[in-house]
Design an enzyme around this catalytic site. Structure first.
Site, mmCIF file in Angstrom:
data_model
loop_
_atom_site.group_PDB
_atom_site.id
_atom_site.type_symbol
_atom_site.label_atom_id
_atom_site.label_comp_id
_atom_site.label_asym_id
_atom_site.label_seq_id
_atom_site.Cartn_x
_atom_site.Cartn_y
_atom_site.Cartn_z
ATOM 1 N N GLN A 131 50.749 41.514 33.960
ATOM 2 C CA GLN A 131 50.634 42.070 32.609
ATOM 3 C C GLN A 131 49.342 42.868 32.460
ATOM 4 O O GLN A 131 48.259 42.287 32.522
ATOM 5 C CB GLN A 131 50.643 40.913 31.595
ATOM 6 C CG GLN A 131 50.470 41.332 30.155
ATOM 7 C CD GLN A 131 50.305 40.124 29.243
ATOM 8 O OE1 GLN A 131 49.777 39.097 29.673
ATOM 9 N NE2 GLN A 131 50.736 40.241 28.015
ATOM 10 N N GLY A 132 49.440 44.156 32.224
ATOM 11 C CA GLY A 132 48.259 45.007 32.065
ATOM 12 C C GLY A 132 48.028 45.381 30.613
ATOM 13 O O GLY A 132 48.311 46.513 30.201
ATOM 14 N N TYR A 133 47.516 44.423 29.842
ATOM 15 C CA TYR A 133 47.197 44.680 28.435
ATOM 16 C C TYR A 133 45.670 44.833 28.262
ATOM 17 O O TYR A 133 45.179 45.878 27.880
ATOM 18 C CB TYR A 133 47.679 43.516 27.565
ATOM 19 C CG TYR A 133 49.108 43.570 27.082
ATOM 20 C CD1 TYR A 133 50.113 44.188 27.824
ATOM 21 C CD2 TYR A 133 49.476 42.977 25.871
ATOM 22 C CE1 TYR A 133 51.429 44.219 27.369
ATOM 23 C CE2 TYR A 133 50.788 43.004 25.409
ATOM 24 C CZ TYR A 133 51.760 43.621 26.154
ATOM 25 O OH TYR A 133 53.051 43.638 25.692
ATOM 26 N N SER A 134 44.915 43.738 28.538
ATOM 27 C CA SER A 134 43.484 43.700 28.205
ATOM 28 C C SER A 134 42.680 44.709 29.019
ATOM 29 O O SER A 134 42.994 44.988 30.176
ATOM 30 C CB SER A 134 42.913 42.309 28.479
ATOM 31 O OG SER A 134 43.683 41.332 27.850
ATOM 32 N N SER A 166 46.322 38.552 35.219
ATOM 33 C CA SER A 166 46.676 37.350 35.991
ATOM 34 C C SER A 166 47.540 37.716 37.188
ATOM 35 O O SER A 166 48.548 38.413 37.035
ATOM 36 C CB SER A 166 47.436 36.350 35.118
ATOM 37 O OG SER A 166 46.615 35.901 34.078
ATOM 38 N N GLU A 249 55.410 35.848 25.221
ATOM 39 C CA GLU A 249 54.307 35.245 25.989
ATOM 40 C C GLU A 249 53.842 33.950 25.324
ATOM 41 O O GLU A 249 53.636 32.931 25.977
ATOM 42 C CB GLU A 249 53.129 36.228 26.103
ATOM 43 C CG GLU A 249 51.968 35.624 26.877
ATOM 44 C CD GLU A 249 50.802 36.590 27.099
ATOM 45 O OE1 GLU A 249 50.756 37.642 26.441
ATOM 46 O OE2 GLU A 249 49.940 36.265 27.934
ATOM 47 N N GLU A 385 41.464 31.971 17.438
ATOM 48 C CA GLU A 385 41.009 32.560 16.164
ATOM 49 C C GLU A 385 41.979 33.662 15.719
ATOM 50 O O GLU A 385 42.367 33.740 14.549
ATOM 51 C CB GLU A 385 39.602 33.154 16.299
ATOM 52 C CG GLU A 385 38.484 32.139 16.498
ATOM 53 C CD GLU A 385 38.377 31.626 17.922
ATOM 54 O OE1 GLU A 385 39.090 32.133 18.815
ATOM 55 O OE2 GLU A 385 37.595 30.681 18.158
HETATM 56 C C1 LIG Z 1 43.349 32.520 31.880
HETATM 57 C C2 LIG Z 1 43.522 33.883 31.276
HETATM 58 C C3 LIG Z 1 44.537 34.712 31.717
HETATM 59 C C4 LIG Z 1 44.682 35.998 31.177
HETATM 60 N N1 LIG Z 1 45.665 36.807 31.664
HETATM 61 C C5 LIG Z 1 45.799 38.061 31.200
HETATM 62 C C6 LIG Z 1 46.796 38.951 31.741
HETATM 63 O O1 LIG Z 1 47.536 38.600 32.652
HETATM 64 N N2 LIG Z 1 46.854 40.209 31.254
HETATM 65 C C7 LIG Z 1 46.055 40.649 30.253
HETATM 66 O O2 LIG Z 1 46.201 41.785 29.842
HETATM 67 N N3 LIG Z 1 45.081 39.842 29.714
HETATM 68 C C8 LIG Z 1 44.940 38.574 30.167
HETATM 69 N N4 LIG Z 1 43.966 37.727 29.641
HETATM 70 C C9 LIG Z 1 43.032 38.272 28.658
HETATM 71 C C10 LIG Z 1 43.200 37.733 27.245
HETATM 72 O O3 LIG Z 1 44.365 38.248 26.646
HETATM 73 C C11 LIG Z 1 41.930 38.135 26.452
HETATM 74 O O4 LIG Z 1 40.828 37.457 27.058
HETATM 75 C C12 LIG Z 1 42.021 37.758 25.008
HETATM 76 O O5 LIG Z 1 42.958 38.574 24.344
HETATM 77 C C13 LIG Z 1 40.636 37.876 24.286
HETATM 78 O O6 LIG Z 1 40.055 39.093 24.520
HETATM 79 P P1 LIG Z 1 38.520 39.192 25.005
HETATM 80 O O7 LIG Z 1 38.370 38.308 26.200
HETATM 81 O O8 LIG Z 1 38.192 40.639 25.165
HETATM 82 O O9 LIG Z 1 37.654 38.544 23.835
HETATM 83 P P2 LIG Z 1 37.204 39.245 22.481
HETATM 84 O O10 LIG Z 1 38.357 39.951 21.872
HETATM 85 O O11 LIG Z 1 35.980 40.045 22.744
HETATM 86 O O12 LIG Z 1 36.852 37.997 21.580
HETATM 87 C C14 LIG Z 1 35.603 37.314 21.667
HETATM 88 C C15 LIG Z 1 35.578 36.230 20.595
HETATM 89 O O13 LIG Z 1 35.662 36.817 19.279
HETATM 90 C C16 LIG Z 1 36.734 36.245 18.563
HETATM 91 N N5 LIG Z 1 37.392 37.253 17.719
HETATM 92 C C17 LIG Z 1 37.720 38.512 18.081
HETATM 93 N N6 LIG Z 1 38.323 39.140 17.057
HETATM 94 C C18 LIG Z 1 38.393 38.260 16.037
HETATM 95 C C19 LIG Z 1 38.906 38.319 14.702
HETATM 96 N N7 LIG Z 1 39.485 39.410 14.215
HETATM 97 N N8 LIG Z 1 38.800 37.213 13.916
HETATM 98 C C20 LIG Z 1 38.212 36.076 14.394
HETATM 99 N N9 LIG Z 1 37.682 35.979 15.644
HETATM 100 C C21 LIG Z 1 37.782 37.046 16.452
HETATM 101 C C22 LIG Z 1 37.700 35.746 19.608
HETATM 102 O O14 LIG Z 1 38.538 34.703 19.108
HETATM 103 C C23 LIG Z 1 36.753 35.266 20.701
HETATM 104 O O15 LIG Z 1 36.319 33.957 20.413
HETATM 105 C C24 LIG Z 1 43.799 36.449 30.163
HETATM 106 C C25 LIG Z 1 42.758 35.603 29.705
HETATM 107 C C26 LIG Z 1 42.604 34.335 30.257
HETATM 108 C C27 LIG Z 1 41.500 33.453 29.756
#
Ligand SMILES: Cc1cc2nc3c(=O)[nH]c(=O)nc-3n(C[C@H](O)[C@H](O)[C@H](O)COP(=O)(O)OP(=O)(O)OC[C@H]3O[C@@H](n4cnc5c(N)ncnc54)[C@H](O)[C@@H]3O)c2cc1C
Length: 400
Positions: A131-134, A166, A249, A385
């Protein structure tokens, strides 16, 4: 009812005859090898036979249409199959993002050509998806993604970086969100694209985690040429597809972390056995009263949750697609799973403090590392959150 009972009998007979003896009792999730793909490995030889036999019958995706490689079973028959497999302690023949995320999304939004190209290969376990989202600058605020797709004739040229992908190093194809219109409102300029990981210009770099494992990667795209026909739904309409896939998902995460049992009861949970082994106790009664209370509560919550998820799955099989309520399941399932891992480490006492070296058994170290891995549960698939925000706005209808 009579027809369903006949189906149950025939299913049990078929499973008994066709399940290889070495697969019974293997764990239902995260079993390396059942993810399929070109680089597939199998935990035991029987798993490969199991996959081939089940795929031939369409039972890797039992309720998908037969024309796309599924089993064409009704929701009720699909449930019977799950129940009979559970009784015989048979693991699923195949797991992964093909079956749980991109497959259901293609069934809803894919073109006929895309369904014919991809769904059969998913059902047969030939192709593994990631999955290429983040991106480094787009996680919770996913719509800010910057990976750009520039039109060049019948192709797009993709440039950018995805992160936390992942198992990208094990995957054959990636479903990715790319920016096709940088001038539009951010949600409106996004396209959902299917990309073969073997295309020149795609590279992956594994990221090592605190648990000592490396389940995810940075994924780089440098002028990667992708045919426009790989767009799912429409150009610049990828946000709709992306949100629908996120619903699948979150349901998958809920299922894996807390709801997979479908209400099945075992005499003693793995958590209770572990606590008995380390704290002392007999016949499920853990010697430490405080720990006993917490383990009992955890087991009851898990079982109640597993019934709730089963109800939601039944309604999904009857055609109800997961909506914003999947966020409730995601938050609760991941909390349950994190609590379970905390309790496991507590039950181990000093044995739960090991990282490596003598003095700790392999299973002690595994428990500690799994506990560390579980910390990511409240982040992956959208943070807790962000899920609470979705529940507040879209389920409860609370004002901003
Ligand atoms: C084990 C694991 C597997 C993953 N696998 C994939 C994958 O296969 N493909 C993929 O694309 N991504 C994947 N991810 C990424 C995951 O989707 C992101 O880490 C997640 O969406 C959070 O984004 P970020 O890490 O940039 O944190 P940020 O968005 O920077 O958030 C940082 C903090 O701020 C808080 N926050 C942010 N915005 C708000 C808001 N509006 N209100 C309240 N709090 C807020 C968050 O809750 C968090 O605590 C994976 C992550 C993990 C841990």
């Amino acid at each position: 009812m009579a027809e369903l009972e006949t189906f149950r009998r025939e299913t049990r007979d078929w499973l008994t005859k066709n399940a290889p003896p070495d697969i019974a009792g293997l764990p239902a999730n995260d079993l390396e090898g059942t993810w399929g793909g070109r680089k597939a490995t199998f935990a035991v030889p029987g798993m490969k036979t199991w996959l081939l036999r089940m795929a031939e019958r369409g039972w890797t995706a039992p309720t998908w249409p037969r024309e796309y490689g599924g089993g064409g079973l009704s929701p009720a028959e699909g449930k019977v199959l799950t129940q009979e497999m559970a009784k015989l302690r048979l693991p699923p023949p195949l797991i992964g993002f093909g079956l749980t995320m991109i497959g259901p999304t293609l069934l809803q939004y894919g073109s006929e050509e895309q369904k014919r190209e991809h769904l059969g290969r998913i059902c047969r376990g030939e192709i593994r998806w990631c999955q290429g989202y983040s991106e480094p600058g787009a996680g919770s605020d996913l719509a800010s993604l910057q990976t750009k797709a520039v039109r060049d004739g019948d192709d797009f040229l993709i440039t950018g970086t995805k992160i936390w992908t992942s198992y990208a190093d094990k995957a054959d194809w990636i479903f990715a969100l790319v920016r096709t219109d940088p001038t539009a409102k951010k949600q409106d300029g996004i396209t959902f694209l299917l990309i073969d990981m073997q295309t020149p210009g795609v590279s992956v770099r594994p990221i090592l985690l605190i648990s000592g494992k490396s389940p995810f990667c940075e994924t780089h795209f440098e002028d990667v040429r992708v045919p426009v026909r790989n767009v799912v739904h429409k150009i610049n309409a990828g946000w709709t597809v992306a949100k629908s896939l996120l619903g699948h998902e979150r349901s998958m995460i809920a299922d894996a972390f807390g709801g997979g049992g479908g209400g099945q009861r075992t005499r003693m949970s793995a958590l209770a056995s572990l606590a008995c082994e380390h704290v002392g106790g007999a016949d499920g009664r853990i010697a430490d009263a405080v720990l006993r209370d917490r383990v009992a509560l955890e087991d009851m919550d898990t079982r109640a949750f597993s019934f709730t998820v089963q109800r939601a799955k039944d309604s999904a099989k009857a055609g109800h697609r997961p909506g914003p309520e999947s966020s409730i399941f995601k938050v609760y399932a991941t909390e349950l799973n994190m609590r379970r891992h905390e309790l496991m480490v507590q039950a181990l006492g000093p044995a739960g403090l090991g990282w490596e070296g003598p003095g700790f058994s392999g299973s002690d170290l595994e428990t500690t590392r799994d506990w560390l891995r579980s910390r990511g549960n409240s982040i992956e698939g959208g943070t807790s959150e962000v899920q609470l925000n979705i529940i507040a706005k879209r389920v409860l209808g609370l004002p901003d």
